[in-house]
Design an enzyme around this catalytic site. Structure first.
Site, PDB file in Angstrom:
ATOM      1  N   LYS A  16      44.861  -0.572  43.041  1.00 16.60           N
ATOM      2  CA  LYS A  16      45.573  -1.560  42.208  1.00 16.60           C
ATOM      3  C   LYS A  16      45.432  -2.961  42.784  1.00 16.60           C
ATOM      4  CE  LYS A  16      49.302   0.841  42.930  1.00 16.60           C
ATOM      5  NZ  LYS A  16      48.744   2.042  43.565  1.00 16.60           N
ATOM      6  N   GLY A  40      51.029  -0.306  49.826  1.00 20.09           N
ATOM      7  CA  GLY A  40      50.028  -0.961  50.657  1.00 20.09           C
ATOM      8  C   GLY A  40      48.850  -1.269  49.761  1.00 20.09           C
ATOM      9  N   HIS A  41      48.708  -2.527  49.402  1.00 15.35           N
ATOM     10  CA  HIS A  41      47.646  -2.932  48.473  1.00 15.35           C
ATOM     11  C   HIS A  41      46.603  -3.730  49.262  1.00 15.35           C
ATOM     12  CE1 HIS A  41      50.698  -2.625  44.920  1.00 15.35           C
ATOM     13  NE2 HIS A  41      50.486  -1.481  45.527  1.00 15.35           N
TER      14      HIS A  41
HETATM   15  P1  GDP Z   1      46.404   0.430  46.000  1.00 10.60           P
HETATM   16  O1  GDP Z   1      47.598   0.859  46.773  1.00 10.60           O
HETATM   17  O2  GDP Z   1      46.325   1.054  44.662  1.00 10.60           O
HETATM   18  O3  GDP Z   1      46.259  -1.068  45.951  1.00 10.60           O
HETATM   19  O4  GDP Z   1      45.144   0.972  46.803  1.00 10.60           O
HETATM   20  P2  GDP Z   1      44.913   0.863  48.391  1.00 10.60           P
HETATM   21  O5  GDP Z   1      44.596  -0.538  48.713  1.00 10.60           O
HETATM   22  O6  GDP Z   1      46.007   1.535  49.112  1.00 10.60           O
HETATM   23  O7  GDP Z   1      43.659   1.814  48.547  1.00 10.60           O
HETATM   24  C1  GDP Z   1      42.455   1.556  47.909  1.00 10.60           C
HETATM   25  C2  GDP Z   1      41.360   1.341  48.993  1.00 10.60           C
HETATM   26  O8  GDP Z   1      40.100   1.446  48.386  1.00 10.60           O
HETATM   27  C3  GDP Z   1      41.410  -0.048  49.618  1.00 10.60           C
HETATM   28  O9  GDP Z   1      41.028   0.065  50.961  1.00 10.60           O
HETATM   29  C4  GDP Z   1      40.370  -0.841  48.833  1.00 10.60           C
HETATM   30  O10 GDP Z   1      39.786  -1.878  49.605  1.00 10.60           O
HETATM   31  C5  GDP Z   1      39.350   0.233  48.546  1.00 10.60           C
HETATM   32  N1  GDP Z   1      38.612   0.071  47.276  1.00 10.60           N
HETATM   33  C6  GDP Z   1      39.029  -0.435  46.097  1.00 10.60           C
HETATM   34  N2  GDP Z   1      38.074  -0.315  45.158  1.00 10.60           N
HETATM   35  C7  GDP Z   1      37.024   0.291  45.764  1.00 10.60           C
HETATM   36  C8  GDP Z   1      35.743   0.728  45.314  1.00 10.60           C
HETATM   37  O11 GDP Z   1      35.386   0.607  44.148  1.00 10.60           O
HETATM   38  N3  GDP Z   1      34.950   1.344  46.227  1.00 10.60           N
HETATM   39  C9  GDP Z   1      35.320   1.543  47.524  1.00 10.60           C
HETATM   40  N4  GDP Z   1      34.497   2.156  48.338  1.00 10.60           N
HETATM   41  N5  GDP Z   1      36.529   1.142  47.984  1.00 10.60           N
HETATM   42  C10 GDP Z   1      37.362   0.537  47.109  1.00 10.60           C
HETATM   43  P1  IMO Z   2      50.721   2.108  46.694  1.00 16.51           P
HETATM   44  O1  IMO Z   2      51.414   1.021  45.936  1.00 16.51           O
HETATM   45  C1  IMO Z   2      50.622   6.319  47.873  1.00 16.51           C
HETATM   46  C2  IMO Z   2      54.505   8.254  48.540  1.00 16.51           C
HETATM   47  C3  IMO Z   2      54.823   8.663  49.958  1.00 16.51           C
HETATM   48  C4  IMO Z   2      55.668   9.895  49.685  1.00 16.51           C
HETATM   49  C5  IMO Z   2      56.449   9.487  48.442  1.00 16.51           C
HETATM   50  C6  IMO Z   2      57.855   8.971  48.738  1.00 16.51           C
HETATM   51  O2  IMO Z   2      49.988   1.642  47.902  1.00 16.51           O
HETATM   52  O3  IMO Z   2      49.886   2.939  45.776  1.00 16.51           O
HETATM   53  P2  IMO Z   2      58.736   6.652  49.697  1.00 16.51           P
HETATM   54  O4  IMO Z   2      58.463   5.975  51.005  1.00 16.51           O
HETATM   55  O5  IMO Z   2      58.324   5.864  48.512  1.00 16.51           O
HETATM   56  O6  IMO Z   2      60.133   7.163  49.582  1.00 16.51           O
HETATM   57  O7  IMO Z   2      57.800   7.985  49.746  1.00 16.51           O
HETATM   58  O8  IMO Z   2      55.694   8.484  47.808  1.00 16.51           O
HETATM   59  N1  IMO Z   2      54.132   6.821  48.380  1.00 16.51           N
HETATM   60  C7  IMO Z   2      52.889   6.391  48.167  1.00 16.51           C
HETATM   61  N2  IMO Z   2      51.715   7.060  48.127  1.00 16.51           N
HETATM   62  N3  IMO Z   2      50.650   4.988  47.639  1.00 16.51           N
HETATM   63  C8  IMO Z   2      51.821   4.316  47.646  1.00 16.51           C
HETATM   64  O9  IMO Z   2      51.921   3.018  47.278  1.00 16.51           O
HETATM   65  C9  IMO Z   2      53.009   5.007  47.962  1.00 16.51           C
HETATM   66  N4  IMO Z   2      54.298   4.647  48.092  1.00 16.51           N
HETATM   67  C10 IMO Z   2      54.988   5.769  48.321  1.00 16.51           C
HETATM   68  O10 IMO Z   2      53.662   8.970  50.683  1.00 16.51           O
HETATM   69  O11 IMO Z   2      54.840  10.974  49.326  1.00 16.51           O
HETATM   70 MG    MG Z   3      48.088   1.692  48.600  1.00 17.70          MG
END
Ligand code: GDP
Ligand code: IMO
Ligand code: MG
Length: 431
Positions: A16, A40-41
Site C-alpha cells: 500500500k 509499516g508502509h
Molecule cells: P504495506 O504495508 O502494504 O505498505 O506493504 P509493506 O511496505 O509492509 O511491504 C511491501 C514490501 O514490498 C515493501 O518492502 C515494498 O518496498 C516492497 N514492494 C512493493 N511493491 C513491490 C514490487 O512490485 N516488487 C517487489 N519486489 N517489492 C515490492
Molecule cells: P500494514 O499496514 C500485516 C497483524 C498482526 C497480528 C494482527 C493484530 O503494514 O499492512 P495488532 O498489533 O494490530 O493488534 O495485531 O494484525 N497486523 C498486520 N499484519 N500488516 C500490517 O499493517 C499489520 N498490522 C497488524 O501481525 O496478526
Molecule cells: Mg506493512
C-alpha cells in the site's frame, strides 16, 4: 470532489505504501483513517528507504498535505520519532504539511504494556499482535476512558486522563499480569514533551477534510492493514482492532459515503500474513522460505518473517465484496519470475461444501481444502518492464487469470519496489 480509497485486500503488507506514494503524485492531500503504528508502509525513493507507521505515504511528495484522521490510534512517541526521521532526511516542511485530528486517540505506555502482557497470557492461543498497544487503545476508546490528541492542549487534561488510565491499569499490572506500573509523573512529563511538537499540528479533522473535498481537491485515502484483518470482516480473533474496510474511512475521517468516489484494492501477486490465524494457501516451510527470501517478506514493523502462500482468490473475493472494489492494483509480480509453474487457489471446499468466497467464520474444527489451478510460469525477469506489452506472455496470462477469478480489472502492475517499477494500465485514478 474526488476521494479515492486505497485498501489492502489480503492480510496486510500488500504494498500500500508504494502504491499510495505513486498515486500521491495525482492527488492534493493524503489521509490515514485507522490503525496505528502497527502499520509499516515501506516506500523506496531513489536510493532512500522510508518506513512509515503513522504518517500518510503522501508526505514524500512535495506540497501534499497529510492528515492523520480521528480513527487512527496515535502513539505520540512513535509519531514524534517519525517526524524527526523525516526532517533528518530532508523533509523540513513536515510541520506545515502534517495535520492530526484532535479526536484521534492516543496510545500510551499502559496500552502497549497491556498488549504485550495479554499476548503472553494467551500462550499458544496468541494473536501475534505487533505489540504496539493497538487493541487496548481501541478498547479504551470504546469503553470511553481513552485519551485523545486534543487533550494534549491542556496540562490539566493530560494529568486527569493519565490518572484515570493509571487507576484502571495499575491493579491489573500489579495483581494479574506482574508488570511494573509506569510512574504517573513520568508519563505526564513525557506527554508534555510530545505536546510541544504535536499540538501545533492538531485540527478539526472532519472539517479540514470536508473543506478540501468541497474545494474540489483530490483526496487519496490510505488504508492500513488489510481487509482480512478487519475487526468485523477478517479472520476473527486473528485480526487487528480497526476497520480497514472503506466504511472505516467514513467514520475514521468524518466523511460521508457519498464523498468516496472510488475504491482500489492493493493485492499482492501471492499471499502473505504475519501473526497467527488461518491462511489456506500457505506454502510448506521450504518453499515458504524461498519466496520469503525472493520477496523480502519480513515485517516492516516487527521484523518477523511473513508467512507466504499462493494467490488466494476466495480471500480477494471477500475483500472485493465487503469493500466494493472498483479495481485491483497488483504488486510484487516479479517475485514469481523464477517459478516454472504457479498455483492459484481458486475455490475452497469447506466441510465438504464448495465455495468461492472466504467463509465469514472459520473454526479450528472446520475442514478446509483449497482447490488449485496450475498455470505455467514465465521464467523471465519482469522487474525492468515499463509497459504492459513488455511483460512476458505467461505473466500477462497470470494477470488475466486473476482478473477473471475476481471479476475486476487490474489497473496497475508493480514489478519492483521503486517508483518507476510501476506499469499503469490507466492514467487518471481520480477520474
Ligand atoms: P504495506 O504495508 O502494504 O505498505 O506493504 P509493506 O511496505 O509492509 O511491504 C511491501 C514490501 O514490498 C515493501 O518492502 C515494498 O518496498 C516492497 N514492494 C512493493 N511493491 C513491490 C514490487 O512490485 N516488487 C517487489 N519486489 N517489492 C515490492
Ligand atoms: P500494514 O499496514 C500485516 C497483524 C498482526 C497480528 C494482527 C493484530 O503494514 O499492512 P495488532 O498489533 O494490530 O493488534 O495485531 O494484525 N497486523 C498486520 N499484519 N500488516 C500490517 O499493517 C499489520 N498490522 C497488524 O501481525 O496478526
Ligand atoms: Mg506493512
Amino acid at each position: 470532489m474526488p476521494a479515492l480509497v486505497i485498501v489492502g485486500s489480503q492480510w496486510g503488507d500488500e504494498g500500500k505504501g508504494k502504491i499510495v506514494d505513486i498515486l500521491s503524485a495525482q492527488s492534493d492531500a493524503v489521509a490515514r483513517y485507522q490503525g496505528g503504528s502497527n502499520a509499516g508502509h515501506t516506500v523506496i525513493v531513489g536510493d532512500k528507504k522510508y518506513v512509515l507507521h503513522l504518517i500518510p505515504s503522501g508526505i514524500l511528495h512535495e506540497g501534499r498535505m497529510c492528515l492523520i484522521g480521528n480513527g487512527v490510534v496515535v502513539d505520540p512517541q512513535s509519531l514524534t520519532e517519525e517526524i524527526n526521521m523525516l526532517t533528518s532526511m530532508g523533509f523540513n516542511d513536515v510541520y506545515s504539511r502534517l495535520k492530526i485530528s484532535d479526536c484521534a486517540h492516543l496510545v500510551l505506555p499502559y496500552q502497549k504494556l497491556m498488549d504485550v502482557a495479554q499476548e503472553k497470557q494467551r500462550g499458544a492461543g496468541k494473536i501475534g499482535t505487533t505489540g504496539r498497544g493497538i487493541g487496548c487503545t481501541y478498547g479504551d476508546k470504546t469503553t470511553r476512558c481513552g485519551m485523545r490528541a486534543g487533550d494534549l492542549r491542556s496540562e490539566k487534561k493530560i494529568r486527569a486522563k493519565v490518572e484515570t488510565l493509571a487507576r484502571y491499569y495499575a491493579p491489573l499490572f500489579e495483581k494479574v499480569y506482574d508488570v511494573p506500573v509506569p510512574n504517573t509523573e513520568d508519563v505526564v512529563r513525557e506527554l508534555l514533551g510530545y505536546a510541544k511538537t504535536l499540538v501545533p499540528l492538531l485540527v478539526d479533522g472532519p472539517l479540514w477534510i470536508n473543506n478540501l473535498i468541497k474545494a474540489g481537491k483530490k483526496v487519496l485515502i490510505e488504508g492500513a492493514q488489510g481487509i482480512l484483518l478487519d475487526i468485523d470482516h477478517g479472520t476473527y480473533p486473528f485480526v487487528t482492532s480497526s476497520n480497514p474496510t472503506p466504511g472505516g474511512a467514513c467514520t475514521g475521517l468524518g466523511l460521508s459515503p457519498q464523498s468516496i468516489t472510488r475504491v482500489a484494492g492493493v493485492v499482492k501477486a501471492y499471499t502473505t500474513r504475519v501473526g497467527e490465524g488461518p491462511m489456506p494457501t500457505e506454502f510448506d516451510e521450504k518453499f515458504g522460505a524461498l519466496i520469503r527470501t525472493e520477496g523480502g517478506e519480513f515485517g516492516a514493523t516487527t521484523g518477523r518473517p511473513r508467512r507466504c502462500g499462493w494467490f488466494d482468490a476466495p480471500v480477494v473475493r471477500r475483500a472485493a465484496m465487503v469493500s466494493g472494489l472498483n479495481e485491483i492494483l497488483l504488486t510484487k509480480l516479479d517475485v514469481l519470475d523464477k517459478l516454472e509453474t504457479i498455483q492459484l487457489g481458486v475455490r475452497y471446499r469447506v466441510n465438504g461444501q464448495e465455495t468461492d468466497i472466504f467463509p465469514s467464520t472459520l473454526d479450528e474444527d472446520d475442514s478446509l481444502e483449497v482447490i488449485y489451478e496450475e498455470v505455467p510460469g514465465w521464467q523471465t525477469s519482469t522487474c525492468n518492464c515499463k509497459t504492459y506489452d513488455e511483460l512476458p506472455e505467461n505473466a500477462k496470462k497470470y494477470i488475466a487469470k486473476i482478473e477473471e477469478l475476481i471479476g475486476l480489472p487490474i489497473a496497475v502492475v508493480s514489478v519492483n519496489p521503486d517508483r518507476d517499477g510501476t506499469i499503469f494500465r490507466k492514467e487518471d485514478f481520480f477520474a
